[in-house]
Every structure is written in structure tokens, then in C-alpha cells.
Design an enzyme around this catalytic site. Structure first.
Site, mmCIF file in Angstrom:
data_model
loop_
_atom_site.group_PDB
_atom_site.id
_atom_site.type_symbol
_atom_site.label_atom_id
_atom_site.label_comp_id
_atom_site.label_asym_id
_atom_site.label_seq_id
_atom_site.Cartn_x
_atom_site.Cartn_y
_atom_site.Cartn_z
ATOM 1 N N GLU A 194 -10.729 7.007 4.320
ATOM 2 C CA GLU A 194 -11.311 6.110 5.305
ATOM 3 C C GLU A 194 -10.359 4.935 5.471
ATOM 4 O O GLU A 194 -9.484 4.712 4.634
ATOM 5 C CB GLU A 194 -12.672 5.593 4.827
ATOM 6 C CG GLU A 194 -12.607 4.415 3.855
ATOM 7 C CD GLU A 194 -12.116 4.793 2.469
ATOM 8 O OE1 GLU A 194 -12.102 5.994 2.138
ATOM 9 O OE2 GLU A 194 -11.749 3.872 1.714
ATOM 10 N N LYS B 82 0.806 -1.227 0.000
ATOM 11 C CA LYS B 82 0.000 0.000 0.000
ATOM 12 C C LYS B 82 0.840 1.279 0.000
ATOM 13 O O LYS B 82 0.414 2.304 -0.516
ATOM 14 C CB LYS B 82 -0.967 0.005 1.181
ATOM 15 C CG LYS B 82 -2.146 -0.929 0.988
ATOM 16 C CD LYS B 82 -3.237 -0.667 2.009
ATOM 17 C CE LYS B 82 -4.473 -1.491 1.725
ATOM 18 N NZ LYS B 82 -4.333 -2.911 2.158
ATOM 19 N N SER C 231 1.786 -9.745 -0.829
ATOM 20 C CA SER C 231 1.453 -8.318 -0.713
ATOM 21 C C SER C 231 1.783 -7.695 0.633
ATOM 22 O O SER C 231 1.999 -6.481 0.712
ATOM 23 C CB SER C 231 -0.031 -8.114 -1.025
ATOM 24 O OG SER C 231 -0.841 -8.944 -0.210
HETATM 25 C C1 LIG Z 1 -5.131 -3.966 1.692
HETATM 26 C C2 LIG Z 1 -4.393 -5.208 1.415
HETATM 27 C C3 LIG Z 1 -4.768 -6.074 0.360
HETATM 28 C C4 LIG Z 1 -5.986 -5.867 -0.483
HETATM 29 O O1 LIG Z 1 -5.964 -4.753 -1.308
HETATM 30 P P1 LIG Z 1 -5.773 -4.852 -2.893
HETATM 31 O O2 LIG Z 1 -6.125 -3.476 -3.350
HETATM 32 O O3 LIG Z 1 -6.693 -5.891 -3.419
HETATM 33 O O4 LIG Z 1 -4.361 -5.195 -3.143
HETATM 34 C C5 LIG Z 1 -3.978 -7.192 0.112
HETATM 35 N N1 LIG Z 1 -2.896 -7.468 0.865
HETATM 36 C C6 LIG Z 1 -2.519 -6.666 1.885
HETATM 37 C C7 LIG Z 1 -1.319 -7.050 2.678
HETATM 38 C C8 LIG Z 1 -3.250 -5.515 2.202
HETATM 39 O O5 LIG Z 1 -2.864 -4.744 3.223
#
Ligand SMILES: *Cc1c(COP(=O)(O)O)cnc(C)c1O
Length: 398
Positions: free
Chosen positions: A115, A93, A382
Site C-alpha cells: 500500500e 526508502k 531522510s
Molecule cells: C516515509 C518517510 C519517512 C517516515 O518513515 P520512517 O519509517 O519513520 O523513516 C521519513 N522521511 C521521509 C523522507 C520519508 O519519505
């Protein structure tokens, strides 16, 4: 062939998805944001400033790791992990939050607003705003404020103004309404920073662009490590930002299969899931057209996932387009398989993944067996699982 440079069109449509389903006065505001973004996106100054922060602040490029012990244990294809969990603040993010904060600064805004649900977007945005030197205001449902104490504390330390929302069910949807109402009081001096590739144009395009660094790095790295492209690239899909971030670089590689993983929660045959692509229908949510989990009146259905970052009843418009054209396959993974992948990756590789990311790991583990030896799968990891560790330990009685 996807001509990415031409997507979306100038009204923000990816095929029939996306656009701006908002009142005319808001369209004017969104168009100003788009104009400002288009003006700077290809300038050397903006690209260098963002790249410099990626390198020296976020710690990019994030490595790719060959999960050999996990792959050997499964006995099939090689599993590689793109380590977005190693970024500053622990997830992908920060990539788009830095882009949004820089854009706000460029537009001479004095405040960035958003938000947050579980607090991940709030912390990443508060971090980016502290760095760039711009005020940050985050609206969060009171229920979530109580549940997500560590992220609330971090946001306060980072200097952001946290607004607890007690209206309605005091959760994410009410936080969106509250933050948006605040934004509409003074859109000239503030920027609403959306947390994924969703919302009205230009956000699906902008957030995607800021995240493409993930796939651009990964495509070069995997060829070095693996001697060629992988058979499959996979990522979890909430709104879809980490997935589009890694997929974009591979869209023109027809031999690479792209697979987005949605949360099947307690099962697709129960109401407790958030498998928007798999079970949703076309509709409008939060100002854009996409697949939706909605009732007969077009109201969003309550959604659920063990990973709170994935429980959104809509999904990014570009994903809808890529599904319809058959370029990306969307599958789902339930809570149980997610937890199993979470534990296996922790114990076999010493990497505690975010529950969101563990959905993609679970898919890769199943698919590795199907693909067999000599093949490879690249997973976008992610984020890291520090935020989920206590929850999982309680749930499993550790
Ligand atoms: C917020 C988040 C997601 C989901 O958001 P996407 O916009 O679908 O990528 C996925 N993995 C992590 C670690 C997150 O913090």
C-alpha cells in the site's frame, strides 16, 4: 547493553513489543519469509548484490555535510546532515525496498505488493521492482491518488499496477486492507513489502537490517569530519525506519545521545498530531504490539502531521523497547517549527528537505543552542523536499 545481534528474539519480540498478532495461516507465511531471509542475510552473494546496488544504483555512500552557515547562524553546536536526500529516488526508502525486492526474487515470487499513502513507498518500491525485474502492485486510496498526482504518474511510468481504493474513507488504512486482501489470495507467489520497521515479524527486523547501512556509513564519516562522535544523533520517526537505520550503529556508544522526533502537528493538546511514543499506550496494530494512539476500544485514532510520511498511529517495536530501556529519547516538533526549519535550511544552505526530515532539523536547531559551541549534532536528512515544494509555497504565500 543492547546486544543487537540477538534482537529481536526468534518470535520477533523486542522485549514485549513486536511479535506476530495475526491468524495462524499468516504466521506460517511470515515464518517462511523469515526463514528465507535468515538463509540469505549473511551470505556473501546476497550482501554483495545489495551493496553493489547501493553503490552503483542508489549512489551510496551518501555524504555527510557540515551545515556551517546554519550552525553559525544559530551560534551553538555544529549541525551535520546525513544526506539520504541525495539517494536515487530522493529518500532513505530505496534502501529497504531494494532489500525486499531482492528477497522476493530470491524466494521466486512473481509479484510484490504494497500500500502507499502519499506515494513515497509506492515510488521507491516500483523503482526497486523495475530494476530487479519483478511485477509490482500498489494499492492507494482514491483521495490520495488525486492529491499525489506526481507520485501516481511516476508509479505508472515505472510500470507498476496502481489500484485505486474507494472503500471506506479511501485513504491509507483502506489501502492497507485492500492490498492485504489481495496478498492473501496468493501469498505463495507474492510478497507483501512493508514500508517501515512495522508490521508482523520479520518485517521490523528485516527493514531495520536494510537501513543500518545509513548509520554504519555515518558513524565512520562523522569521525573523519568532526574528529570524534557527535553528542547527539537525531532523526524523525513515522514508523521509524530512517531513525533505526541511523541509530543502530550508535547504540553501543553510551556517550552519544539518540533522539527520535515525532510530529506534534497542531499541538499535543489537540487531536491533530501523531506523537505515538509521547502520548500513546500499549496495544496491537497491523499485526504487532507497540505504542499506539488508540481510543478506549483499541481502535486507532485519526492522526495528523503536516508531513504525511509521519502520520501513523503505531510505531516500530524496537523504538518502543529503546524508549522503555531509556536508550533513546523521543521528543516532538510541531508543524510551525517544522516549516520554519524547512525554510531556513532551504535559504541558508540551499537544501530543500522533506517535511518529514525538517522535523529532525527543527529539533537540531533548538538543541544546538542548548548544547553550545564545541559540540555537535548529526541529523538524518531522510529525504528531499521536491514533493513538498508546491504545498509549502502555497501555504506560505510565496
Ligand atoms: C516515509 C518517510 C519517512 C517516515 O518513515 P520512517 O519509517 O519513520 O523513516 C521519513 N522521511 C521521509 C523522507 C520519508 O519519505
Amino acid at each position: 547493553m543492547v546486544q543487537l545481534g540477538e534482537m529481536p528474539d526468534d518470535k520477533g519480540f523486542f522485549g514485549e513489543y513486536g511479535g506476530q498478532f495475526i491468524p495462524p495461516e499468516l504466521i506460517a507465511i511470515m515464518d517462511q519469509i523469515n526463514d528465507a531471509y535468515e538463509e540469505i542475510r549473511d551470505t556473501a552473494a546476497f550482501k554483495n548484490e545489495l551493496q553493489d546496488l547501493f553503490t552503483h544504483y542508489v549512489g551510496r555512500p551518501s555524504p555527510i555535510f557540515y551545515a556551517k552557515r546554519l550552525s553559525d547562524k544559530i551560534g551553538g553546536a555544529k549541525i551535520y546532515l546525513k544526506r539520504e536526500d541525495l539517494n536515487h529516488t530522493g529518500a532513505h526508502k530505496i534502501n529497504h525496498c531494494l532489500g525486499e525486492a531482492l528477497l522476493a526474487k530470491h524466494m521466486d515470487k512473481t509479484k510484490v505488493l504494497a500500500e502507499t499513502g502519499a506515494g513515497q513507498h509506492g515510488v521507491a518500491l516500483a523503482t526497486a521492482c523495475a530494476l530487479v525485474g519483478i511485477d509490482c502492485e500498489i494499492h492507494m486510496g482514491q483521495v490520495d491518488v488525486e492529491k499525489e498526482a506526481p507520485n501516481v504518474t511516476k508509479m505508472k511510468i515505472l510500470g507498476c499496477k496502481l489500484v485505486p481504493v474507494t472503500a471506506g474513507t479511501a485513504t491509507l488504512k483502506d489501502a492497507v486492507d485492500s492490498a492485504f486482501a489481495e496478498y492473501l489470495k496468493d501469498p505463495a507467489n507474492s510478497l507483501y513489502a512493508i514500508g517501515s520497521v512495522v508490521g508482523p515479524h520479520p518485517f521490523p527486523k528485516m527493514v531495520r537490517d536494510f537501513q543500518t547501512v545509513v548509520g554504519n556509513e555515518a558513524r565512520a564519516q562523522i569521525q573523519d569530519l568532526n574528529g570524534g562522535l557527535p553528542e547527539i544523533v537525531t532523526a524523525c520517526v513515522g514508523g521509524g525506519s530512517n531513525a533505526i537505520g541511523i541509530f543502530t550503529a550508535f547504540l553501543d556508544d553510551d556517550e552519544v545521545e539518540l533522539v527520535g522526533i515525532e510530529p506534534a502537528g497542531r499541538g499535543l493538546d489537540t487531536p491533530d498530531h501523531a506523537a505515538t511514543m509521547t502520548l500513546g499506550s500499549k496495544g496491537v496494530i497491523h499485526g504487532f504490539q507497540c505504542y499506539n494512539l488508540q481510543d478506549d476500544n483499541g481502535e486507532p485514532l485519526p492522526v495528523y502531521s503536516i508531513a504525511s510520511g509521519l502520520d501513523y498511529p503505531g510505531v516500530g517495536p524496537q523504538h518502543c523497547y529503546l524508549k522503555d530501556m531509556g536508550r533513546v529519547r523521543y521528543e516532538s516538533v510541531d508543524d510551525k517549527a517544522c516549516l520554519d526549519a524547512f525554510m531556513q535550511l532551504s535559504r541558508v544552505e540551499g537544501i530543500i528537505p522533506a517535511l518529514e526530515s525538517a522535523h529532525a532539523v527543527a529539533f537540531a536547531m533548538t538543541e544546538a543552542t542548548k548544547l553550545g559551541k564545541g559540540k555537535s549534532i548529526l541529523v538524518n536528512l531522510s529525504g528531499r523536499g521536491d514533493k513538498d515544494a508546491d504545498f509549502v509555497a502555497n501555504k506560505l504565500g510565496l
